[in-house]
Design an enzyme around this catalytic site. Structure first.
Site, PDB file in Angstrom:
ATOM      1  N   ARG A   1       9.081  11.163 -27.072  1.00  0.00           N
ATOM      2  CA  ARG A   1       8.130  10.235 -27.673  1.00  0.00           C
ATOM      3  C   ARG A   1       6.808  10.948 -27.997  1.00  0.00           C
ATOM      4  O   ARG A   1       6.555  12.063 -27.539  1.00  0.00           O
ATOM      5  CB  ARG A   1       7.868   9.049 -26.744  1.00  0.00           C
ATOM      6  CG  ARG A   1       7.229   9.409 -25.432  1.00  0.00           C
ATOM      7  CD  ARG A   1       7.112   8.217 -24.494  1.00  0.00           C
ATOM      8  NE  ARG A   1       6.574   8.607 -23.203  1.00  0.00           N
ATOM      9  CZ  ARG A   1       5.282   8.708 -22.940  1.00  0.00           C
ATOM     10  NH1 ARG A   1       4.392   8.437 -23.883  1.00  0.00           N
ATOM     11  NH2 ARG A   1       4.874   9.074 -21.738  1.00  0.00           N
TER      12      ARG A   1
ATOM     13  N   LYS B   1      18.807   8.304  -8.468  1.00  0.00           N
ATOM     14  CA  LYS B   1      19.813   7.952  -7.467  1.00  0.00           C
ATOM     15  C   LYS B   1      21.207   7.762  -8.056  1.00  0.00           C
ATOM     16  O   LYS B   1      22.205   8.051  -7.416  1.00  0.00           O
ATOM     17  CB  LYS B   1      19.383   6.721  -6.664  1.00  0.00           C
ATOM     18  CG  LYS B   1      19.603   5.351  -7.286  1.00  0.00           C
ATOM     19  CD  LYS B   1      18.500   4.917  -8.213  1.00  0.00           C
ATOM     20  CE  LYS B   1      17.178   4.741  -7.518  1.00  0.00           C
ATOM     21  NZ  LYS B   1      16.117   4.257  -8.455  1.00  0.00           N
TER      22      LYS B   1
ATOM     23  N   GLU C   1      12.686  -5.487 -13.955  1.00  0.00           N
ATOM     24  CA  GLU C   1      12.878  -5.144 -15.359  1.00  0.00           C
ATOM     25  C   GLU C   1      13.264  -6.392 -16.154  1.00  0.00           C
ATOM     26  O   GLU C   1      13.670  -7.410 -15.597  1.00  0.00           O
ATOM     27  CB  GLU C   1      13.983  -4.093 -15.492  1.00  0.00           C
ATOM     28  CG  GLU C   1      13.734  -2.803 -14.727  1.00  0.00           C
ATOM     29  CD  GLU C   1      12.661  -1.932 -15.363  1.00  0.00           C
ATOM     30  OE1 GLU C   1      12.317  -2.180 -16.541  1.00  0.00           O
ATOM     31  OE2 GLU C   1      12.168  -1.018 -14.680  1.00  0.00           O
TER      32      GLU C   1
ATOM     33  N   ASP D   1      21.420  -0.881  -7.442  1.00  0.00           N
ATOM     34  CA  ASP D   1      20.429   0.108  -7.028  1.00  0.00           C
ATOM     35  C   ASP D   1      20.568   0.404  -5.534  1.00  0.00           C
ATOM     36  O   ASP D   1      20.598   1.569  -5.115  1.00  0.00           O
ATOM     37  CB  ASP D   1      19.027  -0.401  -7.349  1.00  0.00           C
ATOM     38  CG  ASP D   1      17.936   0.537  -6.881  1.00  0.00           C
ATOM     39  OD1 ASP D   1      17.681   1.541  -7.570  1.00  0.00           O
ATOM     40  OD2 ASP D   1      17.335   0.269  -5.821  1.00  0.00           O
TER      41      ASP D   1
ATOM     42  N   LYS E   1      21.919   3.967  -3.393  1.00  0.00           N
ATOM     43  CA  LYS E   1      21.130   4.577  -2.321  1.00  0.00           C
ATOM     44  C   LYS E   1      21.925   4.674  -1.026  1.00  0.00           C
ATOM     45  O   LYS E   1      21.854   5.689  -0.320  1.00  0.00           O
ATOM     46  CB  LYS E   1      19.846   3.770  -2.109  1.00  0.00           C
ATOM     47  CG  LYS E   1      18.894   3.861  -3.294  1.00  0.00           C
ATOM     48  CD  LYS E   1      17.718   2.913  -3.175  1.00  0.00           C
ATOM     49  CE  LYS E   1      16.801   3.019  -4.385  1.00  0.00           C
ATOM     50  NZ  LYS E   1      15.693   2.037  -4.346  1.00  0.00           N
TER      51      LYS E   1
ATOM     52  N   GLY F   1       7.783   2.683  -7.266  1.00  0.00           N
ATOM     53  CA  GLY F   1       6.463   2.754  -7.883  1.00  0.00           C
ATOM     54  C   GLY F   1       6.169   4.149  -8.396  1.00  0.00           C
ATOM     55  O   GLY F   1       6.709   5.155  -7.920  1.00  0.00           O
TER      56      GLY F   1
END
Length: 398
Positions: A44, A100, A185, A196, A200, A300
């Site tokens: 980008r 992950k 999201e 997710d 993990k 984060g």
């Protein structure tokens, strides 16, 4: 001077670039010589960024540059990221990543390449964000046999459940609030459906039990089925609902273990039950050390970037003094079906006969909720309820 390259400069990648620029003096002190972020691979337009002069669009420049000793991957996914990480390792460059999905699905292969080449592949940021977890597991707790490891490893779902418990919101309202605040999201599938967390716990099980755990082997249940009624009944019973990723050794012959992701009832007053909002917490039981709790910001921009830069420093500082992270090939015979794992259960059911299976029942609007009187497998639970309709059921963490 030590030189690194960064793949992807979005949310986390931008944090990595910022830390390496703002904390350059600290990094130099840690490594023993200056550290430079020579390239940033980004497609980008970055013309307004302070590091725009380092942006390139051709990975081959990184791949062929002998000055680059470590590559930091922040692209995500298992297509382009997998290709670039594999090529980096084959080109003799160590890699750090927060990906992950990549480690859960391709970690065995990539770690094998890193070991063969005498390189690092580090991924502290892939589980727990900024919480130091993987390095303590593989170093500080290496004298222990890990018997189980479980916890809250997804901040989005923990925020949603916190809103349902503390504010009386239903799932849909809590999800919309999480999206408004940027915790979820626009497509929240990976979080709310447990994918997710599943990736993990695959990584944690790999490290703790030494056998590759393919993601498709891990039963995964998210939080879409948790209702406001469940949250209310659980609260009246003295529990909080948490989405837990869980892996443990299974008693019996051989070194067997299991792993799964599912909502659990956790007793109020315990440390895990008090983890609220977007925070993460992981509990580890070692046979020598006992119980350890790792708590902090599990995601984060800056916490995750912090863990990635720490891995970059580690690769540069340790040089040839390598301690390889790896695990064995998949051993299907060692993986036990979680449905055979006995536990006590929370059950919400239409008023009816549950026999002597239940204790501590409460009722709300004609619906009962309670905890089973004894541990039982899922098949035993279904048999105990017979024709009585089970509206929801979650394991209880005792």
């Amino acid at each position: 001077m030590k030189k690194a390259a960064l793949l992807g400069c979005g949310v986390v990648g931008g944090g990595v670039a910022a830390i390496m620029q703002d904390n350059a003096a600290f990094l130099e002190k840690s490594v023993g010589e200056p550290v430079e972020l020579k390239y940033i691979l980004e497609m980008r337009d970055c013309s307004g960024e302070p590091w725009a002069d380092r942006v390139i669009r051709d990975f081959a420049l990184i791949e062929s540059d002998p000055e680059i000793s470590v590559v930091a991957e922040c692209i995500g996914g298992v297509t382009v990221a997998y290709d670039f990480v594999r090529r980096s390792l084959l080109a003799g460059k160590s890699v750090v990543t927060c990906n992950k999905q990549l480690i859960a699905e391709k970690g065995l292969e990539l770690l094998g390449i890193a070991k063969e080449k005498g390189l690092f592949l580090l991924f502290e940021a892939s589980v727990g964000g900024g919480i130091p977890l993987l390095r303590p597991l593989t170093n500080c707790l290496s004298a222990n046999r890990i018997d189980d490891i479980y916890g809250i490893v997804n901040g989005t779902t923990n925020y949603i459940l916190t809103q349902m418990i503390e504010c009386g919101q239903d799932f849909s309202d809590a999800l919309r609030e999480a999206q408004r605040l940027g915790y979820a999201e626009a497509d929240p599938t990976a979080d709310v459906d447990g994918l997710d967390a599943m990736r993990k716990i695959c990584i944690l099980a790999d490290l703790c039990f030494g056998s590759n755990v393919p993601p498709e082997r891990v039963p995964t249940e998210g939080i879409r089925g948790v209702t406001g009624e469940d949250a209310l009944l659980a609260d009246r019973l003295g529990y909080a609902i948490k989405l837990l990723a869980y892996a443990r050794r299974v008693e019996g012959e051989g070194e067997r273990f299991t792993a799964f992701v599912a909502p659990h009832l956790v007793k109020k007053g315990t440390l895990l039950a008090s983890v609220s909002g977007v925070m993460n917490a992981v509990v580890v039981h070692g046979n020598a050390v006992g119980e350890c709790l790792f708590y902090g910001a599990g995601a984060g921009r800056m916490p995750t970037a912090s863990a990635m830069v720490a891995d970059i420093i580690d690769t540069m500082r340790r040089g040839d003094g390598r301690k390889f992270i790896d695990w064995g090939e998949e051993q299907p015979e060692r993986f036990a079906d979680p449905e055979s794992l006995p536990s006590r259960w929370y059950v919400r059911y239409q008023n009816g006969c549950a026999g002597d299976a239940m204790e501590n029942c409460v009722s709300e609007n004609g619906v009962c909720g309670g905890i089973t009187a004894r541990p039982m497998t899922l098949a035993e639970l279904r048999e105990a309820f017979g024709a009585t309709e089970i509206l929801s059921r979650f394991r209880v963490l005792d």
